[in-house]
Design an enzyme around this catalytic site. Structure first.
Site, PDB file in Angstrom:
ATOM      1  N   SER A 248       0.900  -1.189   0.225  1.00 45.24           N
ATOM      2  CA  SER A 248      -0.695   0.139   0.013  1.00 45.24           C
ATOM      3  C   SER A 248       0.889   1.417  -0.353  1.00 45.24           C
ATOM      4  CB  SER A 248      -0.775   0.263   1.720  1.00 45.24           C
ATOM      5  OG  SER A 248       0.149  -0.004   2.361  1.00 45.24           O
ATOM      6  N   LYS A 249       0.421   2.492  -0.570  1.00 46.54           N
ATOM      7  CA  LYS A 249       0.783   3.490  -0.825  1.00 46.54           C
ATOM      8  C   LYS A 249       1.750   4.036   0.429  1.00 46.54           C
ATOM      9  CE  LYS A 249      -1.867   4.645  -4.178  1.00 46.54           C
ATOM     10  NZ  LYS A 249      -3.024   5.245  -4.621  1.00 46.54           N
ATOM     11  N   ARG A 250       0.697   3.741   1.627  1.00 51.24           N
ATOM     12  CA  ARG A 250       0.437   4.125   2.854  1.00 51.24           C
ATOM     13  C   ARG A 250       1.839   3.545   3.824  1.00 51.24           C
ATOM     14  NH1 ARG A 250      -1.599   3.867   7.821  1.00 51.24           N
ATOM     15  NH2 ARG A 250      -0.600   5.727   8.967  1.00 51.24           N
ATOM     16  N   GLY A 253       5.056   3.830   0.696  1.00 53.43           N
ATOM     17  CA  GLY A 253       5.921   4.832  -0.013  1.00 53.43           C
ATOM     18  C   GLY A 253       5.868   4.391  -1.745  1.00 53.43           C
TER      19      GLY A 253
END
Length: 486
Positions: A248-250, A253
RNA sequence: GCCGCUAUCGUCUAGGGGUUAGGACGGGUGGUUCUCAGCCACCAAACCGGGGUUCGAAUCCCCGUAGCGGUACCA
């Protein structure tokens, strides 16, 4: 497993523009795209931007760019924020039919409800307490200035969910709660807009990540209340990090950003081939697939049920495979922007043949296009360091050895200066003649020279390097190295 | 907590009632070579556990366990 319906296949990829396109999104897009193309159907890009607070134009742009880079082209495009009136109409219908209602719950109240539910080990938290308000109560809340949300009424009959990958099951409605479908600011929510648009756009198959599995029964309830046709679902397993968690982006990154791989010199063909094998396989023989082949062979039935770990080593292998596949002209084209980006080459490119010569000399040594920079910078500048480890091993760490190296380099310099024609064959013959006559190990002479010319103990064939560098440059670099040795 | 999903080498996976459980990446060893990469050859490496069903289970069923996902007025 169900067969694909006979009607024309229409699928969609529905990203929310809240960041770059990530690996998982790219795979979802690819699966949808391949499925559509395989069935001669339509692939739709729908921007699910109902979360106005988090959606940005920049993100939308980046998603387009990434998809285009991957050559995942869409046939139709929609943007949900432009379709408010459609959703509003359906909401009115839901309200009028009594399948949805206004809820005046305050955030504090909701938090309390959730806390209680958890403490009591309840399956659902929201208890439908605003389902049947008296007109007086409504008036009171309105007078207080409370802005209501709209909630869907969950029926008390089981909900059947069919999934092309995971199979069928019945969901106990008691595990579902009256979901918010319109925020208090009037913006409809994902679960509402998604299933409405799937029907409006006549989507036949919803192929999406399993993180949406629990949304599916809610969406079916909404569709049923509206009398809308429900598409077939296919939930594809998640892409995991090496620790087995969802990428995930969270948490990861830009490690998950498709664009980052583009910038690092991965080829779209490699990305596509890599990502498709995360969860999909054809047989026990084939790893390399062209897009055309994928379109021909892709099948939901061969998508697995469990998550797949993103293995950068495999991507690197595929990438080098696809780079090696390029002929030297194409490879040179691909690599020039990286030289430019690194400041080794200006916009005027200069001697194209020479650049292509370098690329040919480098051969199959590139894992990413970006690797061209560290591997070839010495061709463009003599401002490199002599690698300490290499110096120690090949130039020697005692004065005797260094003296010997100086002698060898001096001799080679002389040989090269006097060589009649400065080409590979002639140079090679002359050097071998020298090492054989003086009984010097080839490797010792070559490595000494290599470090003098490139600073490193590894790289392309030295004779290629010598010729590419040219007589003048070589005859400049050798004395410089000898000086360094003194 | 609750709801759901999943389970074959380290990783991606093939297979699937009787197989030496196959391939690929990565790793290791040897060969080729001016180094590195490559290439070639070889090696190590897996059916989560327990019960059933069966002549026979990694495969079918059940129960565990573990991992993951969801649990928002995000998508």
């Amino acid at each position: 497993m169900k067969k694909v319906a006979p009607e024309t296949v229409r699928v969609r990829m529905a990203p929310s523009p809240t960041g770059y396109l990530h690996i998982g999104g790219a795979r979802t897009a690819l699966f949808n795209y391949l499925f559509a193309k395989h069935h001669n159907g339509t692939f739709i890009l729908r921007i699910d931007d109902t979360d106005t607070a988090r959606s940005t134009d920049a993100s939308m742009q980046e998603i387009y760019d990434s998809l285009k880079w991957l050559s995942i082209n869409w046939d139709e495009q929609y943007i949900q924020s432009e379709r408010r009136n459609i959703y509003d109409r359906y909401v009115s219908q839901l309200l009028e039919s009594g399948n949805a209602y206004h809820c005046y719950c305050t955030p504090e109240e909701l938090e309390e409800i959730r806390k209680q539910a958890r403490a009591n080990k309840q399956t659902r938290s929201y208890d439908g307490r605003y389902r049947d308000l008296t007109p007086e109560a409504v008036q009171r809340f309105v007078a207080e200035g409370r802005k209501p949300t709209v909630r869907i009424k969950i029926p008390d009959t089981p909900i059947r969910v069919d999934d092309l990958i995971l199979g069928s099951r019945n969901i106990d409605p008691a595990t579902l709660e009256d979901e918010v479908i319109v925020r208090s600011n009037g913006m409809p929510n994902y679960n509402l807009t998604s299933i409405i648009d799937d029907a409006e756009m006549q989507i036949t198959h919803v192929i999406r990540g399993t993180e949406h599995l629990n949304n599916t029964p809610k969406q079916i309830v909404i569709a049923n209340a509206l009398g809308l046709k429900v598409p077939q679902f296919a939930h594809i397993p998640l892409v995991l990090d090496s620790g087995g968690r969802k990428m995930s982006k969270r948490h990861h990154g830009d490690l998950v950003a498709v664009n980052r791989y583009r910038e690092q010199g991965y080829l779209p063909e490699a990305m596509l081939n890599f990502v498709v094998r995360l969860g999909w396989s054809y047989d026990d023989k084939q790893e390399i697939f062209s897009v055309d082949e994928l379109i021909e062979k892709f099948d939901l039935e061969r998508v697995g049920k469990s998550g797949s770990v993103f293995d950068i080593k495999k991507l690197e292998w595929l990438n080098s495979h696809y780079i090696n596949q390029l002929d030297s002209a194409a490879r040179t084209d691909a690599v020039i922007p990286f030289w430019q980006e690194a400041g080794l080459l200006n916009n005027s490119i200069g001697d194209r043949d020479w650049l292509e010569g370098i690329v040919e000399a480098v051969g199959e040594r590139l894992t990413t296009l970006q690797d061209i920079v560290p591997q070839t910078s010495y061709f463009f500048t003599d401002a490199f360091e002599y690698e300490p480890k290499a110096v120690k091993k090949w130039w020697g760490n005692s004065e005797e050895k260094r003296e010997r190296t100086r002698e060898i380099l001096t001799n080679i310099s002389q040989i090269l200066e006097e060589i009649p024609t400065f080409d590979i064959e002639t140079i090679e013959a002359a050097i071998w003649k020298y090492t054989d006559e003086k009984d010097i190990k080839r490797v010792a002479a070559m490595q000494a020279l290599r470090i003098a010319l490139t600073g490193a103990s590894f790289g392309p064939s030295l004779f290629d390097i010598v010729v590419l560098l040219g007589k003048d440059e070589v005859l400049k670099r050798i004395p410089k190295a000898i000086e360094h040795l003194t």
